[in-house]
Every structure is written in C-alpha cells, then in structure tokens.
Design a protein around this motif. Structure first.
Motif, PDB file in Angstrom:
ATOM      1  N   PRO A 130       4.145 -12.453  -5.833  1.00 37.16           N
ATOM      2  CA  PRO A 130       5.531 -12.135  -5.435  1.00 37.16           C
ATOM      3  C   PRO A 130       5.542 -10.883  -4.556  1.00 37.16           C
ATOM      4  CG  PRO A 130       5.400 -12.642  -7.774  1.00 37.16           C
ATOM      5  CD  PRO A 130       3.989 -12.544  -7.292  1.00 37.16           C
ATOM      6  N   PRO A 131       6.516 -10.756  -3.655  1.00 38.06           N
ATOM      7  CA  PRO A 131       6.503  -9.664  -2.663  1.00 38.06           C
ATOM      8  C   PRO A 131       6.320  -8.269  -3.249  1.00 38.06           C
ATOM      9  CG  PRO A 131       8.190 -11.263  -2.110  1.00 38.06           C
ATOM     10  CD  PRO A 131       7.643 -11.680  -3.436  1.00 38.06           C
ATOM     11  N   GLU A 132       7.037  -7.948  -4.328  1.00 41.05           N
ATOM     12  CA  GLU A 132       6.943  -6.598  -4.882  1.00 41.05           C
ATOM     13  C   GLU A 132       5.558  -6.335  -5.463  1.00 41.05           C
ATOM     14  OE1 GLU A 132       7.968  -2.807  -5.507  1.00 41.05           O
ATOM     15  OE2 GLU A 132       9.131  -4.321  -4.428  1.00 41.05           O
ATOM     16  N   ILE A 133       4.980  -7.361  -6.095  1.00 43.60           N
ATOM     17  CA  ILE A 133       3.644  -7.208  -6.658  1.00 43.60           C
ATOM     18  C   ILE A 133       2.615  -7.105  -5.539  1.00 43.60           C
ATOM     19  CG2 ILE A 133       1.915  -8.247  -8.171  1.00 43.60           C
ATOM     20  CD1 ILE A 133       4.187  -9.653  -9.629  1.00 43.60           C
ATOM     21  N   ALA A 134       2.787  -7.936  -4.509  1.00 44.87           N
ATOM     22  CA  ALA A 134       1.868  -7.892  -3.367  1.00 44.87           C
ATOM     23  C   ALA A 134       1.898  -6.517  -2.711  1.00 44.87           C
ATOM     24  CB  ALA A 134       2.243  -8.973  -2.359  1.00 44.87           C
ATOM     25  N   LYS A 135       3.073  -5.901  -2.654  1.00 50.37           N
ATOM     26  CA  LYS A 135       3.201  -4.568  -2.052  1.00 50.37           C
ATOM     27  C   LYS A 135       2.408  -3.537  -2.851  1.00 50.37           C
ATOM     28  CE  LYS A 135       6.686  -1.115  -0.770  1.00 50.37           C
ATOM     29  NZ  LYS A 135       8.150  -0.802  -0.747  1.00 50.37           N
ATOM     30  N   LYS A 136       2.502  -3.595  -4.177  1.00 42.52           N
ATOM     31  CA  LYS A 136       1.770  -2.653  -5.020  1.00 42.52           C
ATOM     32  C   LYS A 136       0.264  -2.867  -4.895  1.00 42.52           C
ATOM     33  CE  LYS A 136       5.333  -1.840  -8.511  1.00 42.52           C
ATOM     34  NZ  LYS A 136       5.667  -1.882  -9.946  1.00 42.52           N
ATOM     35  N   HIS A 137      -0.127  -4.123  -4.816  1.00 44.24           N
ATOM     36  CA  HIS A 137      -1.553  -4.435  -4.674  1.00 44.24           C
ATOM     37  C   HIS A 137      -2.083  -3.887  -3.355  1.00 44.24           C
ATOM     38  CE1 HIS A 137      -5.340  -6.351  -5.016  1.00 44.24           C
ATOM     39  NE2 HIS A 137      -5.088  -7.374  -4.233  1.00 44.24           N
ATOM     40  N   LEU A 138      -1.319  -4.058  -2.282  1.00 46.96           N
ATOM     41  CA  LEU A 138      -1.722  -3.550  -0.977  1.00 46.96           C
ATOM     42  C   LEU A 138      -1.806  -2.023  -0.991  1.00 46.96           C
ATOM     43  CD1 LEU A 138      -2.381  -4.086   1.997  1.00 46.96           C
ATOM     44  CD2 LEU A 138       0.075  -4.059   2.475  1.00 46.96           C
ATOM     45  N   GLN A 139      -0.857  -1.376  -1.639  1.00 51.99           N
ATOM     46  CA  GLN A 139      -0.880   0.086  -1.734  1.00 51.99           C
ATOM     47  C   GLN A 139      -2.136   0.567  -2.461  1.00 51.99           C
ATOM     48  OE1 GLN A 139       2.865   0.774  -3.702  1.00 51.99           O
ATOM     49  NE2 GLN A 139       4.007   1.000  -1.768  1.00 51.99           N
ATOM     50  N   SER A 140      -2.524  -0.155  -3.502  1.00 45.09           N
ATOM     51  CA  SER A 140      -3.728   0.220  -4.241  1.00 45.09           C
ATOM     52  C   SER A 140      -4.968   0.084  -3.382  1.00 45.09           C
ATOM     53  CB  SER A 140      -3.860  -0.673  -5.487  1.00 45.09           C
ATOM     54  OG  SER A 140      -5.080  -0.445  -6.146  1.00 45.09           O
ATOM     55  N   ARG A 141      -5.072  -1.003  -2.634  1.00 39.98           N
ATOM     56  CA  ARG A 141      -6.232  -1.219  -1.765  1.00 39.98           C
ATOM     57  C   ARG A 141      -6.287  -0.160  -0.667  1.00 39.98           C
ATOM     58  NH1 ARG A 141      -5.252  -7.256  -0.032  1.00 39.98           N
ATOM     59  NH2 ARG A 141      -6.822  -6.686   1.509  1.00 39.98           N
ATOM     60  N   ARG A 142      -5.147   0.175  -0.104  1.00 43.37           N
ATOM     61  CA  ARG A 142      -5.117   1.186   0.955  1.00 43.37           C
ATOM     62  C   ARG A 142      -5.478   2.564   0.416  1.00 43.37           C
ATOM     63  NH1 ARG A 142       0.385  -0.596   4.291  1.00 43.37           N
ATOM     64  NH2 ARG A 142      -0.615  -2.233   5.555  1.00 43.37           N
ATOM     65  N   ALA A 143      -5.077   2.849  -0.831  1.00 39.96           N
ATOM     66  CA  ALA A 143      -5.415   4.139  -1.428  1.00 39.96           C
ATOM     67  C   ALA A 143      -6.921   4.286  -1.598  1.00 39.96           C
ATOM     68  CB  ALA A 143      -4.705   4.291  -2.770  1.00 39.96           C
ATOM     69  N   VAL A 144      -7.584   3.219  -2.034  1.00 44.12           N
ATOM     70  CA  VAL A 144      -9.039   3.243  -2.170  1.00 44.12           C
ATOM     71  C   VAL A 144      -9.689   3.461  -0.803  1.00 44.12           C
ATOM     72  CG1 VAL A 144     -11.074   1.843  -2.728  1.00 44.12           C
ATOM     73  CG2 VAL A 144      -9.108   1.853  -4.274  1.00 44.12           C
ATOM     74  N   LEU A 145      -9.199   2.754   0.209  1.00 47.63           N
ATOM     75  CA  LEU A 145      -9.745   2.911   1.561  1.00 47.63           C
ATOM     76  C   LEU A 145      -9.559   4.339   2.066  1.00 47.63           C
ATOM     77  CD1 LEU A 145     -10.969   1.785   4.171  1.00 47.63           C
ATOM     78  CD2 LEU A 145      -8.674   1.012   4.834  1.00 47.63           C
TER      79      LEU A 145
END
Length: 227
Positions: free
Chosen positions: A106-121
């Motif tokens: 779902p969009p809100e969950i996908a947004k949080k997942h993307l934020q987590s991946r970007r934070a690691v990067l």
C-alpha cells in the motif's frame, strides 16, 4: 505479537503478500481467526509493523557506527557492512518479504519502506565520502560504491542458508572484507607507491574525484561543499 509477525514474515516470503491470508497466519500461530483479530486487524498492519521495525533498526544502527570517533573509516566500513550482512542473514524472511512485495505494498507502507532503504544508502554513502576526504579510500564514486556494497549484503538473504556447520558470522566477515578492499588505499600498490608516477596517478584520481564533486554541486545549484 512477535510470534505472529515472525510467522507472517515467513508466509509472506514463501507465498507472497497477495498469496497469504489472515487465516494462513492464524493457522501458523495456532489461533482461530477471531482470536487473531485481538492482535491484528489486517495484513496491512503486519506489513506496517515489519517496515517500521526495519526503518527503526537498520538506519539507526548504521548511523551509530558511522558517528563513532574511535574508529577510522576502514574500520567503520567493515563494522557497518558486517552489521548489514548479518541482518540479512539472520532475518532473511523479513527482507525477502519486503523485496517480493515491493510493488504490492500500500502507498503509505511503500513510502516508509523507501525511506528506510534511502536512509541505509545515505549512511553508507556518507561513510565512503568521509573515507575519501580523509585519504583512507580511493576517490571512488561514493553512491555507486554504496549501492554495490548494499547489493552484496542484500543478496545474502537469498543465497545464504545458515546451519551449525555454516554460521553467518564468517560470511558477514568475508563480505565486510570485500567491501573494504573495494575502496581502501592499499600500501604498496602502484598508485600508492612513493614514486613520481605513483604521485601523478594519485593526483589524477583526486582531480577526477574533485571534478565529479564540483559537477554534482553545479547540477544541484549549490556552491561546492554545501549540504
């Protein structure tokens, strides 16, 4: 709730998010579906809990390593990569679930997942840039190198199968060593040798790095060196 989340991650990894029902989760933990509703109301809630746990732990643990003042950049990178590789080895279902379900989130969950991946990067990229600036690392493209390192760590969740005879720690150590060797200035190699040609090669590498840095700042519209 912890057991419910663990079983849900396992089922999502095996069957995919769309292929798993709450009844499947209830059966896996030995509850009736009405009793499961006392803990969770939907599959979305399970995904939210999974993503939030990932977002809180991954980036924060890497940031703690990067901000340590008692380690040089190479030691930080080794510890950071080891931490990430172990996380993938010890929680493969969680990573595979999010990876396989990425398009179905779902969009809100996908947004949080993307934020987590970007934070690691961001954390790995920042550490590589720190090492380049300090002269510990070769003048590599920090973002491309960080993505390469993350790829090495992520694949552990797919190919590594731990067992008493095949523990995760040596695998994580090897990946961490590989990551350091990708970037570190190794004494005795030709570009680092104290010869005129070696000095010219080092100067050329540093100029190439400075050119990329200035070009990136110009494209962003900021003066060089500004964050």
């Amino acid at each position: 709730m912890s057991e419910i989340l663990d079983q849900a991650m396992r089922l999502f990894a095996e069957r995919g998010y769309d292929g798993t029902t709450l009844q499947d989760v209830a059966d896996a933990v030995g509850l009736s579906r009405p009793n499961l509703y006392n803990y969770v109301k939907s599959k979305d809630e399970l995904l939210v809990a999974m993503v939030e746990a990932t977002a809180r732990s991954a980036a924060s643990s890497l940031r703690e390593v990067r901000q340590r003042t008692d380690l040089d950049p190479a030691a930080k990178l080794r510890m950071l990569v080891r931490t990430l590789a172990l996380r993938r080895a010890e929680q493969p279902e969680q990573f595979r679930t999010l990876d396989r379900s990425d398009q179905a989130l779902p969009p809100e969950i996908a947004k949080k997942h993307l934020q987590s991946r970007r934070a690691v990067l961001r954390e790995i990229t920042a550490l590589i840039e720190e090492g380049v600036t300090a002269g510990s690392f070769r003048p590599v493209d920090a973002r491309i190198t960080a993505l390469s390192i993350i790829g090495m760590c992520n694949w552990v969740a797919w190919w590594f199968h731990p067992s008493p005879a095949h523990p995760a720690e040596p695998v994580a150590e090897q990946i961490a060593d590989n990551a350091v060797q990708m970037v570190v200035r190794a004494a005795g190699r030709t570009p680092d040798a104290p010869t005129p040609l070696g000095a010219v090669e080092l100067l050329r590498q540093d100029l190439d790095y400075l050119t990329r840095l200035l070009s990136a700042d110009a494209e962003a519209g900021d003066p060089p060196g500004r964050e």
